[in-house]
Design a protein around this motif. Sequence first.
Motif, short mmCIF file in Angstrom:
data_model
loop_
_atom_site.label_atom_id
_atom_site.label_comp_id
_atom_site.label_asym_id
_atom_site.label_seq_id
_atom_site.Cartn_x
_atom_site.Cartn_y
_atom_site.Cartn_z
N SER A 1 12.58 8.13 13.24
CA SER A 1 11.36 7.76 13.97
C SER A 1 10.59 8.93 14.57
N CYS A 2 11.22 10.06 14.76
CA CYS A 2 10.58 11.13 15.53
C CYS A 2 10.22 12.34 14.66
N CYS B 1 6.64 13.54 13.42
CA CYS B 1 5.76 14.34 14.30
C CYS B 1 6.51 15.56 14.85
N HIS B 2 7.71 15.32 15.35
CA HIS B 2 8.41 16.41 16.04
C HIS B 2 9.05 17.40 15.08
N ALA C 1 0.08 16.16 15.28
CA ALA C 1 -0.58 15.55 16.45
C ALA C 1 -0.28 16.32 17.73
N ARG D 1 8.75 21.08 29.55
CA ARG D 1 9.07 19.64 29.54
C ARG D 1 10.51 19.44 30.03
N ASN E 1 8.31 9.31 29.47
CA ASN E 1 7.17 9.56 28.58
C ASN E 1 7.47 9.16 27.14
N ASN F 1 -0.19 10.46 25.81
CA ASN F 1 -1.28 10.92 24.93
C ASN F 1 -1.02 10.49 23.48
N MET G 1 1.63 10.82 21.87
CA MET G 1 3.02 10.39 21.68
C MET G 1 3.08 8.86 21.86
C1 HEC Z 1 3.00 9.95 16.12
C2 HEC Z 1 3.67 11.19 16.41
C3 HEC Z 1 4.91 11.15 17.30
C4 HEC Z 1 6.07 10.46 17.04
C5 HEC Z 1 6.40 9.54 15.87
C6 HEC Z 1 6.97 10.78 18.13
N1 HEC Z 1 6.36 11.62 19.00
FE1 HEC Z 1 7.17 12.34 20.71
N2 HEC Z 1 5.45 13.36 21.10
C7 HEC Z 1 4.32 13.34 20.30
C8 HEC Z 1 3.30 14.15 20.91
C9 HEC Z 1 1.91 14.39 20.34
C10 HEC Z 1 3.84 14.63 22.10
C11 HEC Z 1 3.16 15.51 23.13
C12 HEC Z 1 2.47 14.59 24.10
C13 HEC Z 1 1.76 15.39 25.16
O1 HEC Z 1 2.43 16.18 25.85
O2 HEC Z 1 0.55 15.19 25.27
C14 HEC Z 1 5.20 14.12 22.19
C15 HEC Z 1 6.06 14.38 23.24
C16 HEC Z 1 7.33 13.91 23.31
C17 HEC Z 1 8.25 14.21 24.38
C18 HEC Z 1 7.98 15.07 25.57
C19 HEC Z 1 7.50 14.18 26.67
C20 HEC Z 1 7.21 14.99 27.95
O3 HEC Z 1 7.60 14.50 28.99
O4 HEC Z 1 6.63 16.07 27.83
C21 HEC Z 1 9.41 13.56 24.11
C22 HEC Z 1 10.66 13.58 24.96
C23 HEC Z 1 9.22 12.86 22.88
N3 HEC Z 1 7.94 13.09 22.42
C24 HEC Z 1 10.17 12.08 22.29
C25 HEC Z 1 9.99 11.41 21.12
C26 HEC Z 1 10.99 10.62 20.52
C27 HEC Z 1 12.38 10.39 21.07
C28 HEC Z 1 10.47 10.11 19.37
C29 HEC Z 1 11.14 9.20 18.36
C30 HEC Z 1 11.80 8.02 18.86
C31 HEC Z 1 9.12 10.60 19.26
N4 HEC Z 1 8.87 11.39 20.34
C32 HEC Z 1 8.26 10.31 18.23
C33 HEC Z 1 4.16 12.69 19.12
C34 HEC Z 1 5.11 11.87 18.52
#
Ligand code: HEC
Length: 157
Positions: free
Chosen positions: A88-89, A92-93, A98, A112, A123, A129, A131
Amino acid sequence: MSKDKEFYSTFFALMGGLAVFAILLVIIAGNLTSDVSDYKPEEIVLENIKPVGQVYIAGESEPEAAPAADTAVASSGPKSGEEVYNGSCMSCHGTGAAGAPKLGDKAAWTPRIAAGMDSMLANAINGLNAMPPKGLCMACSDAEIQGAVEYMVSNSQ
Ligand code: HEC
């Protein structure tokens, strides 16, 4: 009178011949169907209409061909952080799509991580945002999301 005799002798000869022919046919037919006792239409029909699969309910004795029960149990248990991340992550990650903080990008993760796990987890669960909430894994439990966050954090320090 001789005409009648001629007729009768020809007629009976013909009838006799046909009778012999008919008996021959009966004998031949009898030989052709001599294996009639092996023909069991009921078994053939049952074999042809038997179901492709079978439904069975847990607890009932399962059919021999059923998949091992522990496979289903294993897939329904909680997923590991790495599994959630991969499923799932990573889209993007793994790429930074994005603007997502990339796995292994210390500079992106340090501030973070400094904010604490509670903040990051909130978050991740609620979204931030670009995310999306729970990374769109709506079937994931909070604990599974936390596992994925911990997996990313431990690979980005
Ligand atoms: C559609 C794209 C996308 C997906 C899929 C995604 N993320 Fe993210 N994630 C982001 C973006 C973009 C940010 C940065 C958001 C920001 O700081 O504005 C982020 C930030 C984060 C952060 C940092 C939050 C913080 O407090 O700074 C965490 C933890 C995180 N994601 C966890 C996950 C996890 C766990 C998954 C899967 C279950 C996931 N993300 C899936 C796009 C995504």
